[in-house]
Design an enzyme around this catalytic site. Structure first.
Site, short mmCIF file in Angstrom:
data_model
loop_
_atom_site.label_atom_id
_atom_site.label_comp_id
_atom_site.label_asym_id
_atom_site.label_seq_id
_atom_site.Cartn_x
_atom_site.Cartn_y
_atom_site.Cartn_z
N HIS A 72 0.87 -1.18 0.00
CA HIS A 72 0.00 0.00 0.00
C HIS A 72 0.91 1.23 0.00
O HIS A 72 2.04 1.16 0.51
CB HIS A 72 -0.83 -0.06 1.30
N ASP B 249 3.28 -4.60 8.04
CA ASP B 249 2.08 -3.79 7.91
C ASP B 249 0.88 -4.74 8.00
O ASP B 249 0.56 -5.44 7.04
CB ASP B 249 2.11 -3.05 6.57
N GLN C 9 -4.32 -5.07 6.87
CA GLN C 9 -5.32 -5.96 6.26
C GLN C 9 -5.29 -7.37 6.85
O GLN C 9 -5.97 -8.26 6.35
CB GLN C 9 -5.10 -6.04 4.74
N LYS D 53 -10.22 -0.54 10.41
CA LYS D 53 -10.39 -1.70 9.53
C LYS D 53 -10.69 -2.96 10.35
O LYS D 53 -11.06 -3.99 9.80
CB LYS D 53 -9.12 -1.92 8.70
N CYS E 182 -4.90 2.77 -3.53
CA CYS E 182 -3.64 3.22 -2.93
C CYS E 182 -2.54 2.19 -3.11
O CYS E 182 -1.73 1.95 -2.19
CB CYS E 182 -3.82 3.57 -1.45
#
Ligand SMILES: Cc1ncc(COP(=O)(O)O)c(C=O)c1O
Length: 426
Positions: free
Chosen positions: A143, A220, A223, A246, A384
């Site tokens: 991302h 990261d 997600q 999220k 993104c």
């Protein structure tokens, strides 16, 4: 007892459905007030969970309760409300610790979201420990939030950004990744799960490869946290970041996990507020971690909402959520693959519930607009992740992303919507 359902999929195959006890979709959906509405006269079908997830009542109520009962500025007050608000805020930190299986609550820093957490590490760790000629290794499925902070750092420090490639099905090419771990690599920053493709990276292997060369790894997890169990101690990652919104929590709150030895050795990211121990015009000394990184009044209500969200996820069981969503993506992929002219972008073996696709002769935005007329919310664009789009030779995709409350009938509605788009553009 586990309820097993066999479902006929659109291509005639059968997908095996295991419903965990307690994973009652009707009851779960009733927990989310926003899902109970109609959009353009149709039942809302919310398939934009990778952008942000909806909030269960328990999160909304926890935040309302905080503002109605407990609101006061934290840490500095001796009065009753301030002490109670501080206790709630620190309890939220302990909940995050438990959820990520971190060793200490001090390893949990509250930030605004994944983006801020990555910028914090880039600016604090990166500017201190990386210098001209050093390299940061990322992957081609990141991302922008895990690209741009490193580009900024590269400009500031004279570093090189290296990018490990992905294959045609959207999987990281591990041999190339390993080859790029060079003598000058000082940091690896990699997504646990791709937001544009749904690919689950072999994060444990990546971390082992990097650690074998004594290179720290930032993961990261924006997600991943809402969709799969995460154990930072088992992974042995050095930093792990995610966003509350999220993960069914509020916006404006997120988490940086960092190993305490690293956080201790890093300078503050921002100055002011609660991050100090003492201030004179000659010299300021800093608070201990994690407060050293939490300058200014933090998002107290956000942290309390995030606590409620993680408790909600924990009650359902992350394994159950992962199993449900894995079923949904298999069901949806099977169904969409039967539609001629549709190309799925991202077909990794290990995927979360992200279905990115393009359609011959129809722009993604047009597909999104037509689906919206039927109350179906999907995201269209580059998500993104422009380098991912470039890798697959497309400008934009339609992305349907599933969450714990999504159902097969909603996927059926999506498929009917796509068939309708085909008719409109025939
Ligand atoms: C993989 C990934 N990383 C980072 C981010 C940035 O998250 P936020 O905008 O909440 O900071 C996102 C948001 O979509 C994401 O999907």
């Amino acid at each position: 007892m586990t309820k097993v359902l066999r479902m006929l999929t659109t291509t005639g195959g059968t997908a095996l459905r295991e419903m965990a006890p307690g994973f009652d979709l009707a009851r779960i959906r009733a927990d989310f007030p926003i899902l109970q509405q109609k959009v353009h006269g149709r039942d809302l079908v919310y398939l934009d969970n990778a952008a942000t997830a909806q909030k269960p009542k328990s999160v909304i109520e926890a935040m309302t309760r905080y503002y109605e009962r407990d609101n006061a500025n934290i840490h500095r007050g001796v009065h009753y409300l301030s002490e109670r608000a501080t206790a709630e805020f620190e309890a939220a930190r302990r909940t995050v610790r438990a959820f990520l299986h971190a060793r200490h609550p001090e390893e949990i820093v509250f930030v605004r979201g994944a983006t801020e957490a990555i910028n914090l590490v880039a600016q604090s760790y990166g500017r201190t420990y990386l210098s001209a000629g050093d390299e940061v290794l990322i992957t081609a499925l990141e991302h922008h939030s895990n690209i741009v902070p490193w580009q900024l750092l590269c400009e500031q420090q004279g570093l090189k950004l290296r990018v490990a490639p992905i294959s045609d099905n959207g999987e990281l090419v591990l041999t190339e990744f390993e080859r790029l771990l060079g003598l000058r690599t000082r940091l690896v920053a990699v997504a646990h799960v791709s937001n544009a493709l749904g690919t689950i990276n072999p994060i444990a292997t990546i971390i082992k490869m990097a650690h074998a060369r004594k290179i720290p790894v930032l993961v990261d997890g924006a997600q991943a946290v809402p969709h799969t169990p995460v154990d930072v101690q088992e992974l042995d990652c050095d930093f792990y970041v995610f966003s509350g919104h999220k993960a069914y929590g509020p916006t404006g709150i997120g988490v940086l996990y960092g190993k305490s030895t690293l956080l201790e050795a890093m300078p503050p990211y921002q100055g002011g507020g609660d991050m100090i121990s003492s201030v004179t015009f000659e010299k300021t000394t800093y608070n201990k971690v994690p407060h050293k990184f939490e300058a200014g009044t933090p998002d107290m209500a956000g942290a309390i909402g995030l606590k409620a969200a993680l408790e909600y996820l924990d009650n359902l069981g992350m394994d159950n959520i992962a199993a449900h969503e894995s079923y949904l993506i298999a069901y949806a992929t099977d169904a969409i693959s039967a539609i001629p002219g549709v190309r799925v972008i991202g077909t990794a073996k290990e995927k979360t519930g992200v279905l990115s696709f393009v359609m011959e002769g129809v722009h993604a935005h047009d597909i999104g607009t037509i689906l919206d007329q039927d109350g179906i919310a999907v995201r269209t664009g580059h998500h993104c992740a422009q380098p991912v789009m470039k890798r697959f030779g497309v400008e934009a995709t339609v992305r349907a992303s599933f969450g714990l409350y999504n159902t097969e009938p909603e996927i059926d509605a999506l498929i009917r919507g796509i068939e309708k788009v085909k008719e409109v553009f025939a």
